[in-house]
Motif scaffolding. Structure first.
Motif, PDB file in Angstrom:
ATOM      1  N   PRO A 217     -66.695  43.629  16.435  1.00 42.83           N
ATOM      2  CA  PRO A 217     -66.152  42.628  15.513  1.00 42.83           C
ATOM      3  C   PRO A 217     -66.880  42.572  14.176  1.00 42.83           C
ATOM      4  CG  PRO A 217     -67.321  41.564  17.328  1.00 42.83           C
ATOM      5  CD  PRO A 217     -67.207  43.017  17.664  1.00 42.83           C
ATOM      6  N   LEU A 218     -68.200  42.739  14.195  1.00 42.20           N
ATOM      7  CA  LEU A 218     -68.946  42.663  12.931  1.00 42.20           C
ATOM      8  C   LEU A 218     -68.654  43.866  12.039  1.00 42.20           C
ATOM      9  CD1 LEU A 218     -72.372  41.197  14.110  1.00 42.20           C
ATOM     10  CD2 LEU A 218     -70.541  40.061  12.868  1.00 42.20           C
ATOM     11  N   ASN A 219     -68.439  45.038  12.625  1.00 45.68           N
ATOM     12  CA  ASN A 219     -68.050  46.198  11.824  1.00 45.68           C
ATOM     13  C   ASN A 219     -66.676  46.002  11.197  1.00 45.68           C
ATOM     14  OD1 ASN A 219     -70.411  47.597  12.338  1.00 45.68           O
ATOM     15  ND2 ASN A 219     -69.574  48.763  14.039  1.00 45.68           N
ATOM     16  N   LEU A 220     -65.749  45.368  11.934  1.00 44.38           N
ATOM     17  CA  LEU A 220     -64.434  45.071  11.376  1.00 44.38           C
ATOM     18  C   LEU A 220     -64.535  44.073  10.222  1.00 44.38           C
ATOM     19  CD1 LEU A 220     -62.269  44.770  14.628  1.00 44.38           C
ATOM     20  CD2 LEU A 220     -62.093  46.547  12.876  1.00 44.38           C
ATOM     21  N   ILE A 221     -65.412  43.089  10.369  1.00 51.70           N
ATOM     22  CA  ILE A 221     -65.553  42.067   9.317  1.00 51.70           C
ATOM     23  C   ILE A 221     -66.231  42.652   8.084  1.00 51.70           C
ATOM     24  CG2 ILE A 221     -66.685  39.884   8.739  1.00 51.70           C
ATOM     25  CD1 ILE A 221     -66.311  39.072  11.690  1.00 51.70           C
ATOM     26  N   LYS A 222     -67.313  43.415   8.294  1.00 48.65           N
ATOM     27  CA  LYS A 222     -68.075  43.952   7.156  1.00 48.65           C
ATOM     28  C   LYS A 222     -67.363  45.118   6.481  1.00 48.65           C
ATOM     29  CE  LYS A 222     -71.909  44.499   9.496  1.00 48.65           C
ATOM     30  NZ  LYS A 222     -73.325  44.802   9.841  1.00 48.65           N
ATOM     31  N   GLY A 223     -66.628  45.925   7.262  1.00 45.27           N
ATOM     32  CA  GLY A 223     -65.942  47.077   6.699  1.00 45.27           C
ATOM     33  C   GLY A 223     -66.908  48.216   6.375  1.00 45.27           C
ATOM     34  N   PRO A 300     -57.608  42.618   4.999  1.00 47.56           N
ATOM     35  CA  PRO A 300     -57.567  41.224   5.493  1.00 47.56           C
ATOM     36  C   PRO A 300     -57.241  41.134   6.991  1.00 47.56           C
ATOM     37  CG  PRO A 300     -56.377  41.419   3.418  1.00 47.56           C
ATOM     38  CD  PRO A 300     -56.673  42.808   3.882  1.00 47.56           C
ATOM     39  N   LEU A 301     -56.363  42.027   7.467  1.00 44.79           N
ATOM     40  CA  LEU A 301     -56.011  42.015   8.880  1.00 44.79           C
ATOM     41  C   LEU A 301     -57.210  42.404   9.741  1.00 44.79           C
ATOM     42  CD1 LEU A 301     -53.692  41.589  10.878  1.00 44.79           C
ATOM     43  CD2 LEU A 301     -53.132  44.014  10.655  1.00 44.79           C
ATOM     44  N   LYS A 302     -58.022  43.363   9.281  1.00 46.68           N
ATOM     45  CA  LYS A 302     -59.220  43.762  10.023  1.00 46.68           C
ATOM     46  C   LYS A 302     -60.211  42.612  10.119  1.00 46.68           C
ATOM     47  CE  LYS A 302     -59.195  48.759   9.162  1.00 46.68           C
ATOM     48  NZ  LYS A 302     -59.974  49.899   8.621  1.00 46.68           N
ATOM     49  N   ILE A 303     -60.338  41.835   9.045  1.00 45.54           N
ATOM     50  CA  ILE A 303     -61.252  40.686   9.065  1.00 45.54           C
ATOM     51  C   ILE A 303     -60.775  39.660  10.086  1.00 45.54           C
ATOM     52  CG2 ILE A 303     -62.136  38.761   7.703  1.00 45.54           C
ATOM     53  CD1 ILE A 303     -62.041  40.565   5.249  1.00 45.54           C
ATOM     54  N   ILE A 307     -62.836  38.433  13.417  1.00 50.15           N
ATOM     55  CA  ILE A 307     -63.129  37.038  13.760  1.00 50.15           C
ATOM     56  C   ILE A 307     -62.598  36.715  15.154  1.00 50.15           C
ATOM     57  CG2 ILE A 307     -62.635  34.637  13.144  1.00 50.15           C
ATOM     58  CD1 ILE A 307     -62.538  35.558  10.201  1.00 50.15           C
ATOM     59  N   PHE A 308     -61.386  37.220  15.468  1.00 45.19           N
ATOM     60  CA  PHE A 308     -60.806  36.990  16.796  1.00 45.19           C
ATOM     61  C   PHE A 308     -61.676  37.605  17.885  1.00 45.19           C
ATOM     62  CE2 PHE A 308     -58.133  38.748  20.225  1.00 45.19           C
ATOM     63  CZ  PHE A 308     -57.660  37.564  20.771  1.00 45.19           C
TER      64      PHE A 308
END
Length: 537
Positions: A217-223, A300-303, A307-308
């Motif tokens: 999840p953190l990799n998805l949020i940080k990109g 935005p969808l990855k973020i 979070i989910f």
């Protein structure tokens, strides 16, 4: 009766559709990660089949729970059609299903996967023939087969009960063991072998899944970092290395030979320059690819997904912590495998699953989501950490660049993790996995308003470990998971380790910066100089 038959048919149809979905998922998953240059048909089929068998075994868990729950009404009475013979037939059907799938898993882990792995290890030797490859693979596979035989023998003759006569002779004790083996129909032997594999799966889950639950999840949020910015940095590095190379070469313009120290430095700089130019080609291709622009639009969808996923991870961690804390405070102790009578500290998932079970097949869908979540987080952990043997890194997992041997290792690890998933779900919702939504009747004394007349009333109560055996049917999954108390005790302590590694992984993932858009290119010595694929990023 007709409605009951219709619901059962619908349930088995959904299970059939789930099998097709599992096969499709395994095929896509393996094809996504296998190397396009070194793909082998046998290793691909082995990986797909072994992963599918593990997922199908996990899919039996909700079926098992549904069948034992469906035999009883909500008021605690058995349904008209659920007599003793029908109940026994249903239980035996599920049990034979587990016998078959677990036997196939043993075959995959101790024979098929090792044979294919060592066969392709020998294939890397150009001087070996087909016959030599097969003989060498069989020789190493024999060692795994011996381990499997030892596990089955130990499981078959580990005394779960003691003879009633303490003064019995040695022959009577041996005779008692054989009688116990015959009465269990091999359940103890198979359970011991599968529990041993599940224990290894627990170690893999602690290593990969716990870290992946925080890293994904953190990799998805940080990109990832910007390809254009990385390319600018890479160009500056190329110019700097070229200046160092020119400075060293200038020392030999008058014909004097370079000192050994300068030769080593020159070789290092030239290797560094080749790597940087390779990175330059990859960065240029990725920067101009339509896939990069498409992924940027989905940022935005990855973020949102990140979070989910972190919220789901926190839900699992809180549920697991409360369940383990309940066992620590209210269980029967380590000698019983920390078995707990009832739920004193209720966790969110233990409350949610029985509620969803009343609306078929919502609980089935939730367990499938949980299993797939564990698969994706485990894969994220394996991709970030790699496959290690102690301090030696054996393989790296990359999309479209995973060697056949690494692919077999990957599927072996995922197979063991999926085996452990059944116990993880039990840890999150122990009552649900043991009895589903079953209730049983207890006698309760009721006093009338005038306090003179007392009457006895049968009221339903949720089944737990303290319920009568003839009133509550235990799932076959629970029998396999808790045949030996020492495995259950090991799983209990493993859950605490899982929680600890998750917290450490969360801290590490928060402290790490953004990943490179071409992470691994400067490390992969087997990466070709051909034009890369944007999909492998």
């Amino acid at each position: 009766m007709a409605a009951a038959t219709a619901e059962l048919v619908i349930g088995w149809c959904i299970f059939g559709l789930l099998l097709l979905a599992i096969l499709a998922f395994c095929w896509i998953y393996v094809r996504k990660y296998q190397s396009h240059r070194e793909s082998e048909v046998v290793s691909t089929i082995t990986a797909i089949f072994s992963l599918a068998v593990a997922l199908i075994t996990s899919a039996l868990l909700p079926v098992d729970i549904f069948l034992v729950s469906y035999m009883k009404n909500q008021n605690g009475t058995f349904k008209d059609w659920a007599n003793a013979n029908v109940s026994r037939q249903i239980e035996d059907t599920v049990l034979y299903g587990y016998y078959t799938l677990y036997s196939v898993i043993l075959f995959c882990v101790f024979f098929w996967i090792p044979f294919v792995y060592f066969y392709y290890e020998e294939k890397d030797d150009d001087d070996s023939t087909k016959c030599t490859q097969i003989k060498t693979a069989l020789k190493y596979t024999l060692g795994f087969a011996v381990i499997c035989a030892l596990l089955l023998l130990v499981g078959a003759f580990v005394p779960l009960n003691v003879p009633s006569n303490k003064n019995s002779t040695e022959w009577e004790k041996v005779k008692f063991l054989f009688e116990e083996l015959g009465s269990s129909h091999g359940l103890a032997a198979l359970s011991f072998s599968i529990s041993s594999l599940t224990l290894i799966g627990m170690l893999a889950a602690i290593t990969y899944t716990a870290y992946g639950m925080s890293a994904l999840p953190l990799n998805l949020i940080k990109g990832t970092r910007s390809a254009a910015y990385e390319r600018l940095e890479n160009t500056e590095d190329i110019e700097e290395v070229e200046q160092h190379i020119q400075a060293i070469k200038s020392k030999s313009k008058d014909g004097r030979p370079l000192p050994a120290r300068d030769k080593r430095a020159l070789k290092q700089f030239e290797e560094r320059l080749r790597t940087l130019k390779k990175r330059e080609r990859h960065l240029e291709f990725i920067e101009n690819s339509w896939w990069t622009k498409f992924c940027g639009a989905l940022r935005p969808l990855k973020i949102i997904w990140g979070i989910f996923f972190i919220l789901v991870a926190l839900l699992f961690v809180i549920s697991l912590f409360l369940s383990n804390l309940d066992k620590a405070l209210h269980s029967a102790g380590i000698d019983s495998g920390f078995i707990i009578f009832g739920a004193n500290l209720t966790n969110p998932l233990n409350m949610l699953l029985p509620i969803l079970q009343t609306v078929f097949p919502l609980d089935y869908i939730l367990i499938t989501i949980i299993i797939m979540y564990f698969i994706f987080t485990s894969m994220a952990g394996i991709r970030n950490i790699g496959i290690w043997f102690f301090w030696v890194r054996l393989y790296k997992i990359r999309r479209g660049r995973t060697r056949p041997q690494a692919l077999l290792f990957l599927c072996m690890i995922l197979l063991l993790i999926v085996l452990h998933t059944s116990y993880m779900i039990y840890s999150l919702a122990p009552q649900y996995v043991m009895y589903g939504s079953q209730n049983y009747l207890i006698e309760s004394n009721v006093t009338s308003d005038d306090h003179k007349n007392n009457s006895t009333l049968s009221v339903p109560k949720r089944c737990d470990a303290d319920a009568p055996e003839d009133q509550c049917t235990v799932t076959r999954t629970y029998l396999f998971l808790h045949k030996f108390w020492f495995f259950s005790a090991a799983y209990y302590f493993g859950n605490w380790a899982f929680l600890g590694v998750f917290v450490i992984g969360l801290i590490v993932s928060c402290c790490k910066g953004k990943k490179s858009v071409i992470e691994g290119v400067d490390e992969d010595s087997d990466l070709s100089d051909e034009e890369p694929s944007a999909y492998s990023v």
